[in-house]
Scaffold this active site. Structure first.
Site, PDB file in Angstrom:
ATOM      1  N   ASP A   1       0.800  -1.223   0.000  1.00  0.00           N
ATOM      2  CA  ASP A   1       0.000   0.000   0.000  1.00  0.00           C
ATOM      3  C   ASP A   1       0.836   1.278   0.000  1.00  0.00           C
ATOM      4  OD1 ASP A   1      -3.015   1.044   1.862  1.00  0.00           O
ATOM      5  OD2 ASP A   1      -2.343   1.372  -0.202  1.00  0.00           O
TER       6      ASP A   1
ATOM      7  N   LYS B   1      -8.067  -1.505   3.274  1.00  0.00           N
ATOM      8  CA  LYS B   1      -7.470  -0.163   3.395  1.00  0.00           C
ATOM      9  C   LYS B   1      -7.517   0.327   4.833  1.00  0.00           C
ATOM     10  CE  LYS B   1      -6.390   1.994   0.129  1.00  0.00           C
ATOM     11  NZ  LYS B   1      -5.113   2.209  -0.583  1.00  0.00           N
TER      12      LYS B   1
ATOM     13  N   LYS C   1      -8.508  14.024  -3.849  1.00  0.00           N
ATOM     14  CA  LYS C   1      -8.980  13.522  -2.553  1.00  0.00           C
ATOM     15  C   LYS C   1      -8.914  14.611  -1.490  1.00  0.00           C
ATOM     16  CE  LYS C   1      -6.139  11.334   0.055  1.00  0.00           C
ATOM     17  NZ  LYS C   1      -5.044  10.366   0.021  1.00  0.00           N
TER      18      LYS C   1
ATOM     19  N   LYS D   1       2.483   2.071   3.403  1.00  0.00           N
ATOM     20  CA  LYS D   1       1.736   2.218   4.645  1.00  0.00           C
ATOM     21  C   LYS D   1       1.954   1.048   5.587  1.00  0.00           C
ATOM     22  CE  LYS D   1      -2.485   4.518   2.841  1.00  0.00           C
ATOM     23  NZ  LYS D   1      -2.376   4.198   1.417  1.00  0.00           N
TER      24      LYS D   1
HETATM   25  N1  LIG Z   1      -2.809   7.960  -3.694  1.00  0.00           N
HETATM   26  C1  LIG Z   1      -3.161   6.880  -4.381  1.00  0.00           C
HETATM   27  O1  LIG Z   1      -3.625   6.936  -5.508  1.00  0.00           O
HETATM   28  C2  LIG Z   1      -2.981   5.553  -3.722  1.00  0.00           C
HETATM   29  C3  LIG Z   1      -2.283   5.469  -2.505  1.00  0.00           C
HETATM   30  C4  LIG Z   1      -2.108   4.225  -1.922  1.00  0.00           C
HETATM   31  C5  LIG Z   1      -2.586   3.085  -2.549  1.00  0.00           C
HETATM   32  N2  LIG Z   1      -3.265   3.216  -3.714  1.00  0.00           N
HETATM   33  C6  LIG Z   1      -3.769   1.993  -4.312  1.00  0.00           C
HETATM   34  O2  LIG Z   1      -3.302   1.901  -5.663  1.00  0.00           O
HETATM   35  C7  LIG Z   1      -4.257   1.155  -6.420  1.00  0.00           C
HETATM   36  C8  LIG Z   1      -4.553   1.901  -7.703  1.00  0.00           C
HETATM   37  O3  LIG Z   1      -5.088   3.169  -7.400  1.00  0.00           O
HETATM   38  P1  LIG Z   1      -5.722   3.986  -8.616  1.00  0.00           P
HETATM   39  O4  LIG Z   1      -6.158   5.313  -8.070  1.00  0.00           O
HETATM   40  O5  LIG Z   1      -4.817   3.948  -9.775  1.00  0.00           O
HETATM   41  O6  LIG Z   1      -7.020   3.101  -8.907  1.00  0.00           O
HETATM   42  P2  LIG Z   1      -7.783   2.907 -10.305  1.00  0.00           P
HETATM   43  O7  LIG Z   1      -9.064   2.239  -9.959  1.00  0.00           O
HETATM   44  O8  LIG Z   1      -7.782   4.150 -11.076  1.00  0.00           O
HETATM   45  O9  LIG Z   1      -6.837   1.885 -11.102  1.00  0.00           O
HETATM   46  C9  LIG Z   1      -6.858   0.504 -10.846  1.00  0.00           C
HETATM   47  C10 LIG Z   1      -6.804  -0.204 -12.184  1.00  0.00           C
HETATM   48  O10 LIG Z   1      -6.691  -1.592 -11.939  1.00  0.00           O
HETATM   49  C11 LIG Z   1      -7.492  -2.282 -12.881  1.00  0.00           C
HETATM   50  N3  LIG Z   1      -7.696  -3.607 -12.325  1.00  0.00           N
HETATM   51  C12 LIG Z   1      -8.517  -3.976 -11.328  1.00  0.00           C
HETATM   52  N4  LIG Z   1      -8.355  -5.305 -11.085  1.00  0.00           N
HETATM   53  C13 LIG Z   1      -7.370  -5.731 -11.915  1.00  0.00           C
HETATM   54  C14 LIG Z   1      -6.734  -6.970 -12.138  1.00  0.00           C
HETATM   55  N5  LIG Z   1      -7.070  -8.077 -11.434  1.00  0.00           N
HETATM   56  N6  LIG Z   1      -5.750  -7.042 -13.059  1.00  0.00           N
HETATM   57  C15 LIG Z   1      -5.393  -5.949 -13.770  1.00  0.00           C
HETATM   58  N7  LIG Z   1      -5.974  -4.735 -13.625  1.00  0.00           N
HETATM   59  C16 LIG Z   1      -6.951  -4.650 -12.700  1.00  0.00           C
HETATM   60  C17 LIG Z   1      -8.709  -1.409 -13.055  1.00  0.00           C
HETATM   61  O11 LIG Z   1      -9.355  -1.671 -14.286  1.00  0.00           O
HETATM   62  C18 LIG Z   1      -8.074  -0.001 -13.034  1.00  0.00           C
HETATM   63  O12 LIG Z   1      -7.718   0.391 -14.331  1.00  0.00           O
HETATM   64  C19 LIG Z   1      -5.474   0.965  -5.528  1.00  0.00           C
HETATM   65  O13 LIG Z   1      -5.429  -0.316  -4.935  1.00  0.00           O
HETATM   66  C20 LIG Z   1      -5.262   2.005  -4.434  1.00  0.00           C
HETATM   67  O14 LIG Z   1      -5.850   1.654  -3.193  1.00  0.00           O
HETATM   68  C21 LIG Z   1      -3.482   4.393  -4.315  1.00  0.00           C
HETATM   69  O1  LIG Z   2      -3.071   9.350   1.354  1.00  0.00           O
HETATM   70  P1  LIG Z   2      -2.883   7.992   1.966  1.00  0.00           P
HETATM   71  O2  LIG Z   2      -3.653   7.801   3.239  1.00  0.00           O
HETATM   72  O3  LIG Z   2      -1.465   7.555   2.101  1.00  0.00           O
HETATM   73  O4  LIG Z   2      -3.543   6.946   0.952  1.00  0.00           O
HETATM   74  C1  LIG Z   2      -4.786   7.127   0.315  1.00  0.00           C
HETATM   75  C2  LIG Z   2      -5.939   7.033   1.268  1.00  0.00           C
HETATM   76  O5  LIG Z   2      -5.952   8.178   2.100  1.00  0.00           O
HETATM   77  C3  LIG Z   2      -7.238   6.986   0.497  1.00  0.00           C
HETATM   78  O6  LIG Z   2      -8.289   6.840   1.417  1.00  0.00           O
HETATM   79  C4  LIG Z   2      -7.254   5.804  -0.459  1.00  0.00           C
HETATM   80  O7  LIG Z   2      -8.406   5.826  -1.213  1.00  0.00           O
HETATM   81  C5  LIG Z   2      -6.086   5.884  -1.389  1.00  0.00           C
HETATM   82  O8  LIG Z   2      -6.035   4.680  -2.142  1.00  0.00           O
HETATM   83  C6  LIG Z   2      -4.803   5.976  -0.649  1.00  0.00           C
HETATM   84  O9  LIG Z   2      -4.599   4.782   0.061  1.00  0.00           O
END
Ligand SMILES: NC(=O)c1ccc[n+]([C@@H]2O[C@H](COP(=O)([O-])OP(=O)(O)OC[C@H]3O[C@@H](n4cnc5c(N)ncnc54)[C@H](O)[C@@H]3O)[C@@H](O)[C@H]2O)c1
Ligand SMILES: O=P([O-])([O-])O[C@@H]1[C@@H](O)[C@H](O)[C@@H](O)[C@H](O)[C@@H]1O
Length: 515
Positions: free
Chosen positions: A304, A353, A394, A466
Site C-alpha cells: 500500500d 485499506k 482527494k 503504509k
Molecule cells: N494515492 C493513491 O492513488 C494511492 C495510494 C495508496 C494506494 N493506492 C492503491 O493503488 C491502487 C490503484 O489506485 P488507482 O487510483 O490507480 O485506482 P484505479 O481504480 O484508477 O486503477 C486501478 C486499475 O486496476 C485495474 N484492475 C482492477 N483489477 C485488476 C486486475 N485483477 N488485473 C489488472 N488490472 C486490474 C482497473 O481496471 C483499473 O484500471 C489501488 O489499490 C489504491 O488503493 C493508491
Molecule cells: O493518502 P494515503 O492515506 O497515504 O492513501 C490514500 C488514502 O488516504 C485513500 O483513502 C485511499 O483511497 C487511497 O487509495 C490511498 O490509500
C-alpha cells in the site's frame, strides 16, 4: 570542492575502505549496534562488505492495473519528462518534473566542507541509480482501454498536457488480466472486458509468458512487476491452501478459488525471477508467497503506497508522542471520487485499506511505555467516502487530540487536498528505482567468503509504504524520518560513509579546528 553546499556531479568517496572498479563499488563498512541484557548495554561492531554493480541493466516495469489513475499518471508523467514536455495552464507554462520522488527531487547530506558547513548531493549522485526515462513500461488491465484514453478517463492531467501526450500513448493497450469479481468491488465488473480465461494454472502460465515476451521483445535484462490495480479483499489464510510455497503452487494447480489475482501475479513474477511490489493493502504476501520468494531469492515489497494523509499521520504521531505528548485520539476521514474510491466503497475492500491506514502508529506507541500502558492505544478511526464529483482530488480531514501537561488538551485539525495520483506516481517511481538498486547490491560479513543478496523482503522501502512487509521477526518501523534515514544511511554504507548522526560535534567542541 563544494562552496555552495551542493554537489551536482557523482561523488567519489576517497577512502582505503572503498574501491571503485569499472563494474563495481566495494565498500568495507563497520556496522555499529548495541546489545541490551537487562540494564547492561554492550556496543557491537560487525564488519561488513557491500558490493554494488555500477552497470544498470536495461530495466522494464510491468504494471498490474496499468490503465488506472496511478498507472496512466506514472506512464504519462515519465514520458512527459523524457520528452521535456511543456504545457499551458491558467497559471502559465508548466514543465515536466519529478516532484514527490525522493530519488529525483531530494538531496542527502554527504559531509562538511572546509568551513565545516553541510554539503548535500542527490541520492543518484551518491550511488548509480536507474534514470526513470530509461524505463520500459507495459502492463495488464481488466479494461482494454488504451493508456491514452485511460489517461483522459482518469482526469488527472491538465487538458493541454493530455493533448500533447495522447499520440504517444494511444497504441499502448494493456494485456488482458486475471479477474475475480469475488476479490474486488462488484462495481468494477462494468470495466472488466479484458480477461484471461481458463484455470488458475493456465492464467499463471499466460502471465509468465507475458513477462518472458516483454523481456525478449525489448532486450530487457531486469523486470519489476508492480501491482497498482484495485484493492482486493483479504484472502483467507488456510493451512494446506496458501500457508507454504508448495501448498500454494498445488492450490493454483487445483484451481482453488481462494487464490487472489494479486497472489497469482506475485507467483508468476517470482517464478520468472522478477521483483514484485504490492502497491495496495491486500494480503498478497501470504506465507506461501513469502516462502516462494525466499526459496527463489526474488525481492518482494509492499504493502500500500504511502502518499498523503497517512504520510502526514506518521509524521504528526511521531512528533506528538516523541515530544512527550500523549496522543489520545486520531480521526482520519477522507473522500475521493476516483475509481479507487469507487472500489473502496465496498465493505470488503474498504477493510483492507482500513487495516493499512490504521496500523501506522503502532511502532511509535509501542516505543513509549512511559506514557502508554502495555495494551493502551489512542482511539483511531479511519473513514473513506466515495464522492464522484471530486474525482482524483482527494480531500483528507484529520483531527489529532493529545493529553498535555497538567490535564491540558491539545487538538490539531488538518485539511489536506491530496491529488491522489499526482502524489502516488512519484512514490511508485521511487519503489521501482530503489528496488532496482537493491537488485544490484550484495553483502557479506567481511570475514566470510561468499556474498549474498539482500533479504528478499525489502523492508528498506518502508518509507514508501503504509503497511511495510518486513522479514520474519523484524520490527516494523512506521516513523517517516526513521524510514527515510534508513534509505539514505543504506546508500551511505554502499559507498563506505558512516550513518548520519546529526551530532555536529565540530560545532559543539572547541577542539575541532577548521582544516
Ligand atoms: N494515492 C493513491 O492513488 C494511492 C495510494 C495508496 C494506494 N493506492 C492503491 O493503488 C491502487 C490503484 O489506485 P488507482 O487510483 O490507480 O485506482 P484505479 O481504480 O484508477 O486503477 C486501478 C486499475 O486496476 C485495474 N484492475 C482492477 N483489477 C485488476 C486486475 N485483477 N488485473 C489488472 N488490472 C486490474 C482497473 O481496471 C483499473 O484500471 C489501488 O489499490 C489504491 O488503493 C493508491
Ligand atoms: O493518502 P494515503 O492515506 O497515504 O492513501 C490514500 C488514502 O488516504 C485513500 O483513502 C485511499 O483511497 C487511497 O487509495 C490511498 O490509500
Amino acid at each position: 570542492m563544494s562552496e555552495t553546499g551542493f554537489v551536482g556531479e557523482p561523488i567519489v568517496v576517497a577512502s582505503p575502505n572503498v574501491e571503485y572498479s569499472k563494474n563495481e563499488i566495494i565498500s568495507r563498512y563497520e556496522y555499529r549496534e548495541s546489545r541490551v541484557n537487562g540494564n547492561i548495554v554492550t556496543p557491537l561492531n560487525e564488519n561488513l562488505t557491500f558490493k554494488t554493480q555500477r552497470k544498470i541493466p536495461k530495466t522494464g516495469v510491468l504494471l498490474v492495473g496499468w490503465g488506472g489513475n496511478n498507472g496512466t499518471t506514472l506512464t504519462a508523467g515519465i514520458l512527459a519528462n523524457k520528452l521535456k514536455t511543456t504545457w499551458m495552464t491558467k497559471e502559465g507554462e508548466q514543465h515536466a518534473n519529478f516532484l514527490g520522488s525522493i530519488c529525483r527531487s531530494v538531496t542527502m547530506r554527504i559531509g562538511i566542507d572546509n568551513n565545516l558547513q553541510p554539503v548535500y548531493a542527490p541520492l543518484f549522485g551518491v550511488i548509480p541509480m536507474l534514470n526513470p526515462t530509461d524505463l520500459d513500461i507495459w502492463g495488464w488491465d481488466i479494461s482494454n482501454m488504451s493508456i491514452a484514453n485511460a489517461m483522459v478517463r482518469a482526469r488527472v492531467f491538465d487538458y493541454d498536457l493530455q493533448r500533447k501526450l495522447y499520440p504517444e500513448l494511444k497504441d499502448m493497450i494493456p494485456w488482458p488480466s486475471v479477474y475475480s469479481e469475488d476479490f474486488i468491488a462488484a462495481n468494477q465488473s462494468e470495466r472488466a472486458n479484458n480477461i484471461i480465461h481458463g484455470t488458475k494454472q493456465e492464467q499463471l502460465q499466460t502471465l509468465r509468458q507475458n513477462i518472458r515476451d516483454f523481456k525478449q521483445s525489448r532486450g530487457i535484462e531486469n523486470v519489476i512487476v508492480l501491482w497498482t490495480a484495485n484493492t482486493e479483499r483479504y484472502a483467507e489464510l488456510r493451512e494446506g491452501l496458501n500457508d507454504t510455497a508448495d501448498n500454494l503452487l498445488r492450490s493454483i494447480e487445483a484451481d482453488a478459488s481462494e487464490i487472489a489475482p494479486s497472489t497469482l501475479f506475485a507467483v508468476a513474477s517470482i517464478l520468472e525471477g522478477c521483483t514484485y511490489i504490492n502497491g495496495s493493502p491486500q494480503n498478497t504476501f501470504i506465507p506461501g508467497v513469502i516462502e516462494l520468494s525466499e526459496r527463489h531469492q526474488v525481492l518482494i515489497a509492499g504493502d500500500d503506497f504511502k502518499t498523503g494523509q497517512t504520510k502526514i499521520k506518521t509524521v504528526l504521531c511521531d512528533f506528538l508522542i516523541n515530544s512527550g505528548l500523549k496522543l489520545a485520539s486520531v480521526v482520519s476521514y477522507n473522500h475521493l471520487g476516483n475509481n479507487d474510491g469507487k472500489n473502496l466503497s465496498a465493505p470488503k475492500t474498504f477493510r483492507s485499506k482500513e487495516i493499512s491506514k490504521s496500523g501506522v502508529i503502532d511502532d511509535v506507541i509501542r516505543a513509549n511505555r512511559l506514557i502508554y500502558g502495555e495494551n493502551e492505544h489512542p482511539d483511531h478511526c479511519v473513514v473513506i467516502k466515495y464522492v464522484p464529483y471530486v474525482g482524483d482530488s482527494k480531500r483528507a480531514m484529520d483531527e489529532y487530540t493529545s493529553e498535555i501537561f497538567m490535564g491540558g488538551r491539545n487538538t490539531i485539525v488538518l485539511h489536506n487536498t491530496c491529488e491522489d495520483s499526482l502524489l502516488a506516481a512519484p512514490i511508485i517511481l521511487d519503489l521501482i528505482l530503489l528496488a532496482e538498486l537493491c537488485t544490484r547490491v550484495q553483502i557479506k560479513r567481511t570475514q566470510d567468503e561468499e556474498f549474498s543478496r539482500m533479504h528478499p523482503v525489502l523492508s528498506i522501502l518502508s518509507f514508501l509504504l503504509k503497511s511495510p512487509q518486513v522479514p520474519s521477526g523484524s520490527p516494523i518501523v512506521h516513523s517517516l524520518f526513521n524510514q527515510r534515514y534508513s534509505i539514505t544511511n543504506f546508500i551511505r554504507a554502499l559507498v563506505g560513509l558512516p550513518p548520519e548522526t546529526f551530532m555536529l560535534l565540530e560545532h559543539k567542541i572547541p577542539c575541532f579546528q577548521k582544516s
